[in-house]
Motif scaffolding. Sequence first.
Motif: not given
Length: 454
Positions: A99-110
């Motif tokens: 879930w850290m990985w998932i948060a990282a990829f959406v975090g890139m867009a953010t």
Amino acid sequence: MEFMGDLIVNFSNWIWGPPILVLLLGGGTYFFIHSGFIPFRKMGYAIGLLSGKYDDDLAPGQISSRQALSAAIASTVGLGNISGVAIALNMGGPGAIFWMWIAAFVGMATKFYTCSLAIMYRGHDSAGVIQGGPMYVIDNGMGKKWKFLSYIFCIAGVIGLLAIFQANQLTAVIQAVLLEPDTIEETERNRWIIGIILMLMTAAVILGGIKRIAAVASAMVPFMVGIYFITVILIVSKFYSGIPDMLELIFVDAFTGNAVMGGAVGSVIIVGARRAAFSNEAGIGTAPMVHGQSKNNEPIREGLIAMLGPFIDTVVVCTLTALAILLTGVWETTENDGVKLTLSAFELGIPGIGKYLLMLSVLVFALSTMFTYSYYGHKCMNYLFGADKADYYNYFYLITIVVGAVASLEVVVSLVDGMYAVMAFPNMIAAIYLAPKVKAATKDYFARMKQKQL
């Protein structure tokens, strides 16, 4: 004092409930889709921008885009990657890493959206100096009726961007590796001494302002990531046969939660998202404050460069730390938490020198973060009270380094986590509100770049 500590912990646990998760993960997912999956499509282009071929020394701002990324990474690639991953594994089991990985990829867009907006809606402080960050985006992009969000962001930033967590964990690792105290009294005395030394080292850099902070950060970041990367690769390669099993464990546990909390998958997601936010700060609003100072007239270009931060921070560095802890098995065989858990993995992985290599990494990671955070808090103070009062924040910041060195880890983490959540609300609301502006600017930017190539 104990009551105050309990209050901070309870507030942090309460605010990191469904609303903030929906805002960070849901908002990030919206940006990811709204941008046309830009983190995947334009990763190579963003890396190419780091060559500096578009740098313009005459553009408004104080630092180059590469220096801005280095400063942002200096604040994010830090103890969140060493200690935060260990805390995630303790609290959420291996599944939290997924879930850290998932948060990282959406975090890139953010970060793409929030840092593009930081250039698009820059403002000026009371001294007339150009400034960027969520508070100026809210003021200039949303209008004065939303100004209360700027105040909420800055008040939380003044508290949440103190270097108390870094001081706490750096003190812990120095004690464990070099001093090994025998008594509680000796431990307490050492904490005070280390805290004062850290305060003086930080003062030497931060009192020189953003240009000195950016110069030091851009020199330290490649060095610190390189040392840490090589050390962890050595540990992971030693136990390489177990990598497939550990990756399977991460994926299975992400959807079953078997390793923790009686199979509560929701709890595992919360831990992963919370630690990812602490690690890469996507959606919190810190990176737009430093990227807003770039000598760049192209908002989209700055956003693309900023987008690389969460990938380097969470997908690369946090994954390596997680594999070192999981492959050595220390997460199941020790009572240690935080940085001490990572220390156990390094000692087991590279007997004799592993702990010293980690201490060197922790020292550089923590100091680089402490330097950059001071700038963020200074900027919030500048907005709230004016440029002439902002420098007082540095002295408050330096004193709290000593406080962080002697405080309890749980209280320190909870205070920072709680204030990060408060900062995220204004930042994400502004970014979602202004997302169409970024979408339109992105189309325009790439159309112009394509035209230049013809």
